[in-house]
Motif scaffolding. Structure first.
Motif, mmCIF file in Angstrom:
data_model
loop_
_atom_site.group_PDB
_atom_site.id
_atom_site.type_symbol
_atom_site.label_atom_id
_atom_site.label_comp_id
_atom_site.label_asym_id
_atom_site.label_seq_id
_atom_site.Cartn_x
_atom_site.Cartn_y
_atom_site.Cartn_z
ATOM 1 N N PHE A 6 10.835 -7.927 -3.908
ATOM 2 C CA PHE A 6 10.109 -8.143 -2.781
ATOM 3 C C PHE A 6 9.016 -9.130 -3.121
ATOM 4 C CE2 PHE A 6 12.791 -5.107 -0.548
ATOM 5 C CZ PHE A 6 13.418 -6.157 0.186
ATOM 6 N N MET A 39 5.849 3.121 5.022
ATOM 7 C CA MET A 39 6.762 1.828 5.239
ATOM 8 C C MET A 39 6.556 1.091 6.261
ATOM 9 S SD MET A 39 11.001 2.061 4.938
ATOM 10 C CE MET A 39 10.994 2.845 6.723
ATOM 11 N N ILE A 40 6.506 1.602 7.450
ATOM 12 C CA ILE A 40 6.314 0.693 8.652
ATOM 13 C C ILE A 40 4.895 0.234 8.506
ATOM 14 C CG2 ILE A 40 5.755 0.954 11.032
ATOM 15 C CD1 ILE A 40 7.711 3.345 11.096
ATOM 16 N N ILE A 80 5.492 -2.908 6.351
ATOM 17 C CA ILE A 80 6.477 -3.920 6.935
ATOM 18 C C ILE A 80 5.587 -4.628 7.853
ATOM 19 C CG2 ILE A 80 8.240 -4.128 8.502
ATOM 20 C CD1 ILE A 80 9.646 -1.738 7.332
ATOM 21 N N GLY A 101 4.574 -8.722 7.146
ATOM 22 C CA GLY A 101 5.056 -9.605 8.169
ATOM 23 C C GLY A 101 4.214 -10.675 8.599
#
Length: 193
Positions: A71, A155-156, A159, A163
């Motif tokens: 990633f 993790m959230i 993200i 983003g």
């Protein structure tokens, strides 16, 4: 005797890999050495006859590092700045071959010497995974659940932070349109500065 030699070799390799991770400026080298360090940590578990934990170390942590690597390379395109400058490639080849040979010998030595046993075997009739499960889901159940919640929140958050708003999709454009759009973005960034 074998355990002491293997411990020293794995210690040196682990510390050197994590040293490279901390001291290098190159993201490719840092993430690759981080993954190698995680694999060498699993060697300590195998030396202690904790095969389940060693396998989990390789699969979970090293797999997670490699996913992070993939990633990171996709999002930040840090490979475009990598320029190899190896002054003596034969020396690098020789040293890496010696390190690989040492690692192979360390990993194959227990198979050759079958009479090696741990000083304190856990429960050979059940296996190591049963012992880990019993301790983890009885005595340490609450910390295990709290760690799972913290990882979910992290993790959230990752993200959300990773983003970015995209006004257009590169997958639906032709190559010429992508090149033109990149030139426009670079020109607009220069205007802002």
């Amino acid at each position: 005797m074998f355990e002491v030699v293997a411990f020293i070799i794995f210690s040196v390799l682990t510390i050197s890999m994590f040293g490279i991770t901390v001291l290098t400026n190159n993201a490719l080298y840092a993430l690759s050495s981080l993954a190698a360090g995680m694999i060498f940590i699993s060697g300590f578990f195998f030396l202690l006859n904790a095969d389940f934990l060693g396998a989990v170390q390789i699969v979970v942590y090293t797999g997670a590092v490699m996913a992070l690597y993939a990633f990171g390379m996709m999002f930040f395109d840090s490979l475009s700045e990598v320029k190899e400058k190896i002054k003596n490639p034969r020396l690098v080849f020789l040293l890496s071959g010696m390190v690989a040979l040492i690692v192979v010998v360390v990993l194959i030595a227990p198979i050759i010497g079958q009479n090696i046993e741990a000083n304190y075997p856990v429960h050979p009739e059940y296996g190591n995974s049963v012992d880990v499960g019993l301790v983890l889901f009885t005595k340490y159940l609450l910390p295990f659940e709290l760690a799972a919640i913290m990882l979910l929140v992290a993790m959230i958050g990752g993200i959300v932070l990773a983003g970015k708003k995209m006004d257009y999709s590169y997958s639906e454009m032709k190559e010429e349109e992508i090149d033109e759009k990149i030139k426009q973005d670079e020109a607009s960034q220069k205007d802002v500065k």
